[in-house]
Scaffold this active site. Sequence first.
Site, PDB file in Angstrom:
ATOM      1  N   ARG A 115       1.103  -0.905  -0.316  1.00  0.00           N
ATOM      2  CA  ARG A 115      -0.237   0.140   0.159  1.00  0.00           C
ATOM      3  C   ARG A 115       0.750   1.835   0.000  1.00  0.00           C
ATOM      4  NH1 ARG A 115      -5.220   1.692   3.324  1.00  0.00           N
ATOM      5  NH2 ARG A 115      -5.130   3.958   2.689  1.00  0.00           N
ATOM      6  N   ARG A 148      -7.843  -0.205  -3.108  1.00  0.00           N
ATOM      7  CA  ARG A 148      -6.246  -1.366  -1.754  1.00  0.00           C
ATOM      8  C   ARG A 148      -6.720  -2.331  -1.470  1.00  0.00           C
ATOM      9  NH1 ARG A 148      -8.845   1.977   2.688  1.00  0.00           N
ATOM     10  NH2 ARG A 148      -9.156   3.866   1.555  1.00  0.00           N
ATOM     11  N   ASP A 175      -6.689  -2.536   3.927  1.00  0.00           N
ATOM     12  CA  ASP A 175      -6.929  -0.848   4.772  1.00  0.00           C
ATOM     13  C   ASP A 175      -6.800  -1.599   6.289  1.00  0.00           C
ATOM     14  OD1 ASP A 175      -7.198   1.486   5.413  1.00  0.00           O
ATOM     15  OD2 ASP A 175      -9.525   1.582   5.106  1.00  0.00           O
ATOM     16  N   ASP A 204      -7.766  -0.654  10.094  1.00  0.00           N
ATOM     17  CA  ASP A 204      -8.431   0.882  10.725  1.00  0.00           C
ATOM     18  C   ASP A 204      -8.431   0.228  12.035  1.00  0.00           C
ATOM     19  OD1 ASP A 204      -8.755   2.387   8.373  1.00  0.00           O
ATOM     20  OD2 ASP A 204     -10.791   2.267   8.646  1.00  0.00           O
TER      21      ASP A 204
HETATM   22  P1  ATP Z   1     -11.466   6.293   6.458  1.00  0.00           P
HETATM   23  O1  ATP Z   1     -10.626   6.406   7.556  1.00  0.00           O
HETATM   24  O2  ATP Z   1     -12.329   7.254   6.159  1.00  0.00           O
HETATM   25  O3  ATP Z   1     -11.724   4.820   7.037  1.00  0.00           O
HETATM   26  P2  ATP Z   1      -9.408   5.763   4.495  1.00  0.00           P
HETATM   27  O4  ATP Z   1      -8.796   4.027   6.103  1.00  0.00           O
HETATM   28  O5  ATP Z   1      -9.455   5.077   3.432  1.00  0.00           O
HETATM   29  O6  ATP Z   1     -10.208   6.145   5.314  1.00  0.00           O
HETATM   30  P3  ATP Z   1      -6.283   5.993   5.139  1.00  0.00           P
HETATM   31  O7  ATP Z   1      -5.762   7.285   3.715  1.00  0.00           O
HETATM   32  O8  ATP Z   1      -6.215   4.207   5.283  1.00  0.00           O
HETATM   33  O9  ATP Z   1      -7.735   6.345   4.911  1.00  0.00           O
HETATM   34  O10 ATP Z   1      -5.780   6.906   6.678  1.00  0.00           O
HETATM   35  C1  ATP Z   1      -5.731   8.036   6.390  1.00  0.00           C
HETATM   36  C2  ATP Z   1      -4.751   8.201   7.838  1.00  0.00           C
HETATM   37  O11 ATP Z   1      -5.786   8.311   8.376  1.00  0.00           O
HETATM   38  C3  ATP Z   1      -3.680   7.052   8.230  1.00  0.00           C
HETATM   39  O12 ATP Z   1      -2.753   7.669   7.298  1.00  0.00           O
HETATM   40  C4  ATP Z   1      -3.464   7.523  10.227  1.00  0.00           C
HETATM   41  O13 ATP Z   1      -2.198   8.041  10.417  1.00  0.00           O
HETATM   42  C5  ATP Z   1      -4.747   8.095  10.012  1.00  0.00           C
HETATM   43  N1  ATP Z   1      -5.799   7.900  11.528  1.00  0.00           N
HETATM   44  C6  ATP Z   1      -5.881   8.027  12.108  1.00  0.00           C
HETATM   45  N2  ATP Z   1      -6.822   7.904  13.589  1.00  0.00           N
HETATM   46  C7  ATP Z   1      -6.939   6.761  12.620  1.00  0.00           C
HETATM   47  C8  ATP Z   1      -7.290   5.438  13.131  1.00  0.00           C
HETATM   48  N3  ATP Z   1      -8.157   5.547  14.207  1.00  0.00           N
HETATM   49  N4  ATP Z   1      -7.429   4.535  12.801  1.00  0.00           N
HETATM   50  C9  ATP Z   1      -6.239   4.235  11.620  1.00  0.00           C
HETATM   51  N5  ATP Z   1      -6.033   5.488  10.587  1.00  0.00           N
HETATM   52  C10 ATP Z   1      -6.321   6.735  12.114  1.00  0.00           C
HETATM   53 CA    CA Z   2     -10.622   2.485   6.136  1.00  0.00          CA
HETATM   54 CA    CA Z   3      -7.232   3.205   6.887  1.00  0.00          CA
END
Ligand code: ATP
Ligand code: CA
Ligand code: CA
Length: 162
Positions: free
Chosen positions: A87, A98, A101, A103
């Site tokens: 990624r 992707r 992912d 979270d």
């Molecule tokens: P969403 O957050 O809406 O699910 P996404 O997963 O596509 O969207 P990413 O591009 O994966 O978003 O993450 C963006 C940024 O979010 C990461 O670089 C990370 O540092 C930040 N972030 C902040 N809080 C969290 C969390 N609780 N879990 C995962 N990432 C987080």
């Molecule tokens: Ca996400």
């Molecule tokens: Ca994410």
Amino acid sequence: VTCVSTTAHIALGSNLGDRRAILTDALAQIARLPATAVVSVSAFIETKPVGPGPQGDYLNAAAELLTDLNAAELLAALLAIERSHGRDRAREQRWGARRLDLDLLLFGDVVIDAPGLTVPHPRMHERAFVLEPLASIAPNAVHPRLGISVAAMAGVVVHAAV
Ligand code: ATP
Ligand code: CA
Ligand code: CA
């Protein structure tokens, strides 16, 4: 040294490549993290993508962890596992396709608003693809900002300012 174990919940998603193998591999990598155990994993569910352009369906899952890492350390480890699956955030669209992912949804009853880390995950309560698998493994976990259980969140679409 005092170790404080925390129950954490994460969401896993993939909509590129061999989705099932990627999620399975990511869970094995998480289980090998220092001071971290995978307590339970939901079924993998197929969901429609929410995001720009045509993209493939997701495979989503949730997992419960027990860890002595802190929230920032755990997120850093999850982001490193994403990178190990190729990624590259710099090259992708927001909410685009992707391979992996990861979270961080809940970290015990901890609430964090830091630049790179928001806990609970700020959009978890409005996403069926997160709440459905999470409710199957952790119905009684409580969202520390909303003060309601995962089961309650999964049963109603929560529209709340948090
Ligand atoms: P969403 O957050 O809406 O699910 P996404 O997963 O596509 O969207 P990413 O591009 O994966 O978003 O993450 C963006 C940024 O979010 C990461 O670089 C990370 O540092 C930040 N972030 C902040 N809080 C969290 C969390 N609780 N879990 C995962 N990432 C987080
Ligand atoms: Ca996400
Ligand atoms: Ca994410």
